[in-house]
Design an enzyme around this catalytic site. Structure first.
Site, PDB file in Angstrom:
ATOM      1  N   PHE A   1       7.925   4.422  -4.375  1.00 41.77           N
ATOM      2  CA  PHE A   1       7.403   3.788  -5.592  1.00 41.77           C
ATOM      3  C   PHE A   1       8.583   3.156  -6.307  1.00 41.77           C
ATOM      4  CE2 PHE A   1       3.779   3.675  -8.560  1.00 41.77           C
ATOM      5  CZ  PHE A   1       4.401   3.279  -9.732  1.00 41.77           C
ATOM      6  N   LEU A   2       8.597   1.828  -6.394  1.00 36.48           N
ATOM      7  CA  LEU A   2       9.776   1.153  -6.925  1.00 36.48           C
ATOM      8  C   LEU A   2       9.399  -0.113  -7.688  1.00 36.48           C
ATOM      9  CD1 LEU A   2      12.870   0.708  -7.104  1.00 36.48           C
ATOM     10  CD2 LEU A   2      12.711  -0.493  -4.913  1.00 36.48           C
ATOM     11  N   ILE A   3       9.858  -0.198  -8.926  1.00 35.10           N
ATOM     12  CA  ILE A   3       9.838  -1.439  -9.689  1.00 35.10           C
ATOM     13  C   ILE A   3      11.289  -1.906  -9.789  1.00 35.10           C
ATOM     14  CG2 ILE A   3       9.266  -2.543 -11.886  1.00 35.10           C
ATOM     15  CD1 ILE A   3       6.818  -1.578 -10.312  1.00 35.10           C
TER      16      ILE A   3
ATOM     17  N   GLN B   1      11.759  -3.560 -14.950  1.00 34.12           N
ATOM     18  CA  GLN B   1      11.459  -2.218 -15.443  1.00 34.12           C
ATOM     19  C   GLN B   1      11.241  -2.222 -16.954  1.00 34.12           C
ATOM     20  OE1 GLN B   1      14.600   0.325 -13.983  1.00 34.12           O
ATOM     21  NE2 GLN B   1      13.990   0.100 -11.849  1.00 34.12           N
TER      22      GLN B   1
ATOM     23  N   SER C   1       8.454  -2.587 -18.527  1.00 31.27           N
ATOM     24  CA  SER C   1       7.501  -3.616 -18.941  1.00 31.27           C
ATOM     25  C   SER C   1       6.064  -3.243 -18.580  1.00 31.27           C
ATOM     26  CB  SER C   1       7.859  -4.968 -18.291  1.00 31.27           C
ATOM     27  OG  SER C   1       9.119  -5.418 -18.735  1.00 31.27           O
TER      28      SER C   1
ATOM     29  N   HIS D   1       4.859  -2.234 -15.598  1.00 28.44           N
ATOM     30  CA  HIS D   1       4.412  -2.474 -14.227  1.00 28.44           C
ATOM     31  C   HIS D   1       4.188  -1.169 -13.458  1.00 28.44           C
ATOM     32  CE1 HIS D   1       5.205  -6.639 -15.009  1.00 28.44           C
ATOM     33  NE2 HIS D   1       6.495  -6.401 -15.221  1.00 28.44           N
TER      34      HIS D   1
ATOM     35  N   GLU E   1       5.108  12.511  -3.060  1.00 32.23           N
ATOM     36  CA  GLU E   1       6.159  13.112  -2.231  1.00 32.23           C
ATOM     37  C   GLU E   1       7.490  13.096  -2.976  1.00 32.23           C
ATOM     38  OE1 GLU E   1       8.428  11.667   1.762  1.00 32.23           O
ATOM     39  OE2 GLU E   1       6.256  11.892   1.944  1.00 32.23           O
TER      40      GLU E   1
END
Length: 507
Positions: free
Chosen positions: A248-250, A255, A257, A259, A283
């Protein structure tokens, strides 16, 4: 000359850049540094053998086509066993071979990409939203789709740069295994800078996979079957399962904001709508993701708890005072366990996560002055216990006991090795830490709700003022404007709630 003169910080040396076509050559949308580089350059996160080193990893904003460009002022001349790090050799284990073309060739490929104009993210559009006047979309696709794999293959290096202990996915597994995976891409829709450029720019992504869930009716007696072999093929999507978020990555430029909230909510909605999925799990989440997850799940479950008037019963033994309570804690008499079980199952939230959200909500229902954060006298409470005069003091006593009960069950194997006095002290300390984490999250949540309410009222006042000035119309345009304000304001929240929200004790 000292080795330190030729050693640099790998995190500072690596520059990550998103680019899109420009009038003459690719233009930079954003540049940022990695959070970690130890998977690539070792635990010390240093690189030996260069001065003024810059490792620039460029990515085309729409499909993440990568390119590696290495520059430096000076390079150490090898002496005996001391030699500069072979950067090309190391990076080839992490970046596709196609990334090592010359810079002119890469820039020419980005500028002349004939497919960029018609590029659409792979998979299916599952959510659109607007925040801060900018438009975003979330697309979901199976990892069995070659187009999904192609973009993810380019994006995988971000896992090592930003997800601690994260590992890239194996993309060459058999198709039936790949079908277990769904990839969610977050894209911003931008105005193409040139007639041939793409209107999509990547914001972040997440991966989920289905984990087979054995489910059997306990009232059903197992019976052997003599079905002929081979058995009919069954799609992975038809089997009961848990859905697990793996990555899970923005990306840093996007970041804080909102999302992350949209992405997590979209995944939860997909889980909620799929009858074969029993629950959503995560996980190895880090503290920042825990804070995000807690905030979103609390926002989802709080209205349900309020609707059913969920609260702690301050008098589980009845109104008569009892000097010595029974040995067993009457959990079902303190909280509506059957109702809570049904809510958890309905919203498909994992048991431990649901317990955190439930405990946080129950704490919020106790007036602040009866909680530790509000100056409650814990010593007096431990003496009075369930016989405290004020029912909110009794609720707080039972709340702490419920949390201790969960903590003891979770860590029983460790706690039973301690002396009884040490065990009690350890539980008391842990409950206090858990409560402090909940208080931080509640404070951030309440501040967020108050801010949203204030902005909503401000928008409504603006609409009313326009209507009073005759700017409204009979065709309902003002009503549409009101709905639009509400949606936009709701979606401008941060992904998390600051550092304070990330302090929840993981127990």
């Amino acid at each position: 000359m000292a080795d330190s003169d030729w050693t640099c910080d790998a995190n500072d040396a690596v520059h990550l850049t998103l680019v899109q076509p420009g009038s003459e050559k690719p233009q930079t949308l954003s540049t940022f540094h990695p959070q970690f580089t130890y998977p690539i350059f070792g635990d010390e996160e240093t690189i030996f053998g260069y001065k003024g080193l810059i490792i620039r990893l460029r990515f085309a904003a729409h499909d993440l086509r990568p390119h590696v460009h290495i520059s430096y002022d000076e390079k150490f001349k090898a002496v005996a066993d001391a030699a500069p790090v072979d950067l090309n050799k190391i990076l080839r284990d992490w970046v596709p071979e196609s990334a090592f073309t010359s810079l002119p060739d890469y820039e020419k490929a980005v500028q002349g990409d004939a497919n960029a104009k018609d590029f659409v993210p792979p998979g299916k559009l599952v959510h659109s939203y607007t925040t801060k006047g900018r438009n975003y979309e979330i697309w979901a696709g199976s990892l069995a789709d070659p187009a999904v794999r192609a973009i993810l293959r380019h994006a995988q290096i971000f896992v090592s740069f930003f997800i601690e202990a994260g590992t890239p996915l194996e993309l060459d597994d058999p198709e039936w295994t790949l079908e277990r995976w769904t990839v969610y891409f977050v894209y911003e829709k931008v105005t193409p800078p040139t007639p041939t450029a793409s209107q999509y720019s990547v914001v972040g992504y997440a991966t989920t996979y289905r984990w087979w869930f054995y489910k059997r009716d306990p009232l059903e007696k197992p019976t052997p079957k003599n079905d002929p072999l081979p058995l009919p093929e069954v799609s992975v999507s038809q089997l009961p399962s848990r859905l697990r978020i793996a990555q899970f990555l923005i990306l840093p430029p996007h970041q804080s904001s909102g999302h992350g909230t949209h992405l997590y909510t979209t995944i939860h909605n997909a889980c909620f709508d799929d009858p074969t999925v029993e629950e959503l799990t995560v996980e190895d989440p880090n503290e920042a993701f825990d804070a995000l997850r807690d905030t979103v799940d609390y926002h989802i479950l709080r209205p349900e708890f309020l609707k059913h008037k969920v609260n702690i019963n301050p008098n589980p033994y009845g109104l008569e005072k009892i000097k010595k309570r029974p040995r067993l804690v009457p959990t079902a008499a303190i909280i509506p366990t059957k109702l809570l079980h049904d809510i958890r199952a309905s919203y498909k939230i994992a048991s431990t996560q649901f317990a955190h959200i439930m405990e946080m909500f129950l704490l919020s229902q106790i007036p602040p002055k009866h909680r530790t954060a509000g100056g409650a006298n814990i010593t007096r409470l431990l003496i009075k216990k369930h016989n405290a005069e004020d029912e909110n003091d009794r609720r707080y006593y039972w709340w702490r006991l419920l949390v201790k009960q969960r903590l003891y069950k979770r860590s029983r194997d460790v706690l039973i090795q301690l002396d009884p006095s040490d065990r009690i002290q350890k539980l008391e300390e842990t409950v206090t830490n858990v409560e402090e984490g909940y208080e931080s999250l509640l404070k951030a949540f309440n501040a967020r709700e108050e801010s949203l309410q204030a902005r909503k009222e401000e928008a409504e006042e603006l609409i009313e003022a326009k209507e009073a000035a005759g700017e409204g119309s009979a065709n309902g345009s003002s009503a549409r404007t009101k709905r639009k304000y509400t949606v936009i304001e709701d979606e401008e929240d941060d992904d998390g709630d600051g550092e304070e929200a990330a302090k929840r004790t993981k127990v």
